[in-house]
Motif scaffolding. Structure first.
Motif: not given
Lengths: 174, 174
Positions: B48-53
């Protein structure tokens, strides 16, 4: 560990390498002469300390004043001097060193159903507290729920729960 | 975690229950408003946090002064206020709140091969340090081997390596 469906971290090679290095740094921090046993993974997977556990249970039942010194001496054998603890002979050496009275009787009880049952009861008690590894510390306070702490790295948190200052390693008291 | 063949501790139900209680006690100790996200396990298993990364990687590359505030804001969204971070809209909200310049350009770069490659490179660097989880802290000192620390509970050990006193949680500085 089996009863809680947990797997030992050392089975992952990266974790195993990290654990060895973490242990070394912890030893420096606490001022303890910790040394990973050469055959750690063999010891871990072979129930090697079962007799020592049963001996401690018998000792707690018959002569509780010796429980702590004996547990400590077994710890030093395994975690500091890399000496075996899995044979009856090794337990005899601990008894001799600490001059534990009636040690022949205690040792003869290691395989008794009574002592086996006491150890099982202890294990069941730990599982009832949802333990999945050791050390597993249970904080009991009147009027409050029991609180559980896993690992030797939770003393600052434990002190915080008690409202007291964590003073770091007390090297002078080892 | 996949690259290191590690498995998340939360997959064992006893560990998951302990983690929640441990997190609560740690929050009190550090004075941080930590709250487990309701859908933590879904978030953990869905990247879920791939875009944030990727957004943070783009930010580090283009406007590094905003890296720390943006990482912190994303942390508060996920770990304190249980707000989503997985949609582009959520990242826009972070940009607006922190008044990050050129945020449209940064966001458009999230799916660019350049940013994807930078994140892969960071991941490979972490794996080269034998990382198997986060936070993974690498201590670099001239003339000495790099030392790695896993977890938010190793600050006393890290300070000890540096020969400085660990002062406990600096609640006044949060």
């Amino acid at each position: 560990m089996v009863g809680s469906d947990n797997t030992p971290p050392g089975l992952n090679p990266k974790k195993a390498a990290y654990m060895a290095s973490d242990l070394e740094k912890n030893a420096k921090y606490w001022g303890l002469p910790i040394k990973m046993p050469e055959e750690f993974f063999k010891l871990m997977s072979s129930n090697a300390n079962l007799k020592a556990q049963r001996f401690l249970v018998a000792l707690e039942h018959e002569n509780p004043d010796y429980l702590r010194p004996a547990a400590r001496e077994l710890w030093y054998r395994m975690w500091s001097r890399d000496e075996p603890i899995h044979e009856i002979q090794n337990i005899k050496e601990v008894c001799d060193k600490l001059k534990i009275p009636n040690s022949d009787k205690l040792i003869s009880e290691i395989n008794s159903p009574k002592v086996k049952d006491l150890l099982k009861k202890n294990t069941e008690e730990a599982l009832a507290y949802e333990a999945f590894g050791a050390p597993w510390i249970v904080l009991k306070r009147e009027g409050e729920e029991d609180a559980c702490f896993f690992g030797g790295d939770r003393f600052p948190i434990l002190c915080n729960e008690l409202g007291i200052e964590f003073q770091g390693p007390l090297k002078s008291k080892i």
